[in-house]
Structures are given as C-alpha cells and as structure tokens.
Design a protein around this motif. Structure first.
Motif, mmCIF file in Angstrom:
data_model
loop_
_atom_site.group_PDB
_atom_site.id
_atom_site.type_symbol
_atom_site.label_atom_id
_atom_site.label_comp_id
_atom_site.label_asym_id
_atom_site.label_seq_id
_atom_site.Cartn_x
_atom_site.Cartn_y
_atom_site.Cartn_z
ATOM 1 N N ARG A 172 -1.997 -13.231 -21.473
ATOM 2 C CA ARG A 172 -2.476 -14.130 -20.418
ATOM 3 C C ARG A 172 -1.358 -14.562 -19.454
ATOM 4 O O ARG A 172 -1.558 -15.476 -18.649
ATOM 5 N N GLU A 184 -2.516 -14.265 -15.854
ATOM 6 C CA GLU A 184 -3.483 -15.330 -15.560
ATOM 7 C C GLU A 184 -2.769 -16.652 -15.324
ATOM 8 O O GLU A 184 -3.128 -17.408 -14.399
ATOM 9 N N ARG A 185 -1.748 -16.959 -16.122
ATOM 10 C CA ARG A 185 -1.011 -18.209 -15.938
ATOM 11 C C ARG A 185 -0.244 -18.220 -14.613
ATOM 12 O O ARG A 185 -0.109 -19.273 -13.976
ATOM 13 N N ARG A 192 -3.063 -18.889 -11.863
ATOM 14 C CA ARG A 192 -3.882 -20.101 -11.917
ATOM 15 C C ARG A 192 -3.517 -21.130 -10.843
ATOM 16 O O ARG A 192 -4.404 -21.643 -10.153
ATOM 17 N N LEU A 234 -10.591 -18.192 -9.922
ATOM 18 C CA LEU A 234 -9.985 -17.290 -10.904
ATOM 19 C C LEU A 234 -10.748 -17.302 -12.209
ATOM 20 O O LEU A 234 -11.038 -18.362 -12.765
ATOM 21 N N GLY A 294 -10.400 -15.507 -16.102
ATOM 22 C CA GLY A 294 -9.446 -14.814 -16.961
ATOM 23 C C GLY A 294 -10.108 -14.257 -18.205
ATOM 24 O O GLY A 294 -11.016 -14.876 -18.770
#
Length: 295
Positions: free
Chosen positions: A248, A251-252, A255, A261, A263
């Motif tokens: 992830r 994704e972090r 964000r 967004l 994920g």
C-alpha cells in the motif's frame, strides 16, 4: 496527426489484437489494439512489453478499445537515445493517443509505467478520464518510508550507473530477466510464450541500455513529480492497486494529493500483477472502468 499503419492481426482468445506502428513525439511506437468503445491505455514496466497485458486484453476488449504500447525503448518501439524521464513518456502517451484519434482515455500504469501515467493525468486531466496505478512509487513523495526503510531495491543502484549493467549482463540477459519474472510471480513463473517474448525484447546491449535508462532518469522524474504536486492535485478518479512487494506504499503516497482515490491490495500476488493474478485484477479494472462507460 499521424495515422496508425496496421500490420496483420492475430487471434488471442476472444480478442482480435492488431499491431500498429504509430509516429509520436519523434519516435515510432509499437502498439497492440483490440476491441471497440471508450479507450483504455495500458502502460507496462520493466522487464515487460505490451504482452504484459495478454491475460487482460480479451476481457477489457469486450467493452473498450484497448491500447497497449511498447514504451519508448522497449520491445519493438524506437530505441531512442534519450527521453526516458516520466515527463517525456507522458508526452509520448498523449501524442500517440492523438495519433490514434482518441481525445481521452482511461489510463492504467504499472511499475515504470506508473510515473508517466500519473504525470499525464496531472498535466492533462481533460484527456485522462480515470487512472489506475500499480506496484510502483512516485518519486520522493511521502508515504513510502516503510517500503524504503532498508533502502531501495538493489537493482536500482546497479541499473543507474551508466554502461555498467549492460556491460556485465551482455550474454546473460535470459538468466537476469528470468530472475525478475520468477520473483515477480512469487516463484510461479510465466507461460513460455510470454517469458520468451520478454527475454527476446531485453536481449542485446542496446535493449538493455534503453531499459536501464528509465532508472538513470529517476532523479529527473522525481523532480517532475514533485513539481506537479506542488502546483496542483490529482483530480481524476484514481485507483491504486498493490501486491508484493510494494503493498500500500503507492496508495499512501497518493492519498494526500488525490481528490478521489480507491485502494486495493491483492493477496498472494507478485509484482507482475497482470500475469500473476489476472483473475483478481480483471474484476477490479472492469468494475472501476464501468463507471467510465456510464458517464
């Protein structure tokens, strides 16, 4: 506008895939096209070609015009002397969409295809309807500290030194590429046809030079990404998909800078998601892209 010059097509499962050479941004781009409908642009990474998407094209082509190029320097596209930074690659993508008569597309990027896909969406949100980013990092943006706690992957440094990796690896390309294909599928490997296509695409000193030029351009790409987020936000609907090893982290990174967004993390899946777990990836893509068809 340049017209795509078709070459004979062949059958791949339920999808008829035609190969074209498209002139864009000063190079010739080899691109596989299948299906009809809203355009979906698929950007591969290392050590791949357009064949990374082999298992997904038939399903996507049921409702979309699927456009899967060999990126600059890879596969049958021009082995350019330069232009391997994410900003130039984003311009490549924009210009060959124009050449194909597509005013906009949903864009999917993985690995080395992720930074140019991101910059394309940041710079031209009018041309990127939806965005999917997978298994990569975006420069030095915050959020990847855990992934980078022990430093970047070993091959980043090896590939970054001019002339070193291609000199060491000449004559041993198959063994080297096989390491990435095995690691990227958690030991499961690829079907021989696709494996052989990848190895062939990365055999020879000039093919290796082009591949490693992506790594040598990483500092420039990181600056371009930083400049983009300092002057704007990612406004297009975006999906981040992780597996092993990136998880992830992407994704972090996304964000704090993304308006919309979603994920996902695919379990028991290696880095080469489209070939390792197409059964898990295709439903995520078709569901996300369905909203594009309804728009």
């Amino acid at each position: 506008m340049h017209a795509a010059a078709p070459v004979p097509s062949f059958r791949d499962s339920a999808a008829e895939i035609s190969l074209h050479r498209v002139a864009a941004n000063g190079i010739d781009i080899n691109v596989a096209i299948a299906g009809d409908g809203p355009a979906v642009l698929l950007l591969h990474g290392f050590p791949h070609t357009w064949r990374l998407w082999t298992e997904l094209i038939p399903g996507l082509a049921l409702h979309h015009r699927v456009i899967a190029p060999d990126l600059r320097g890879f596969g049958a596209s021009t082995r350019a002397a330069d232009g391997y930074d994410a900003g130039t690659l984003a311009t490549d993508a924009e210009e060959f969409l124009t050449a194909l008569g597509e005013p906009s597309a949903a864009v999917v990027g993985i690995d080395a295809g992720t930074p140019p896909a991101f910059l394309f969406a940041m710079r031209r949100p009018d041309r990127v309807r939806r965005l999917v980013l997978m298994e990569s990092l975006l420069g030095r943006l915050p959020g990847a500290e855990g992934f980078l706690a022990d430093g970047p992957p070993w091959w980043f440094g090896f590939h970054s030194v001019p002339d070193l990796a291609e000199t060491v690896l000449a004559g041993h390309e198959a063994e080297y590429i096989d390491w990435f294909l095995t690691a990227g599928t958690r030991g499961r490997g690829l079907v021989p046809e696709v494996r052989d296509a990848f190895v062939g695409a990365y055999t020879g000193r000039d093919a290796l030079r082009c591949a490693f030029s992506y790594y040598r351009a990483l500092p420039a790409s990181a600056r371009q990404i930083q400049d983009a987020v300092e002057t704007g936000r990612l406004t297009v609907p975006t999906m981040a998909i992780g597996a092993h090893p990136v998880g992830r982290a992407l994704e972090r990174q996304l964000r704090p800078i993304t308006d919309d967004l979603t994920g996902h993390l695919i379990d028991d899946c290696g880095h080469i998601i489209p070939l390792d777990r197409p059964d898990a990836l295709l439903p995520l893509l078709t569901s996300f892209l369905a909203a594009d068809r309804r728009a």
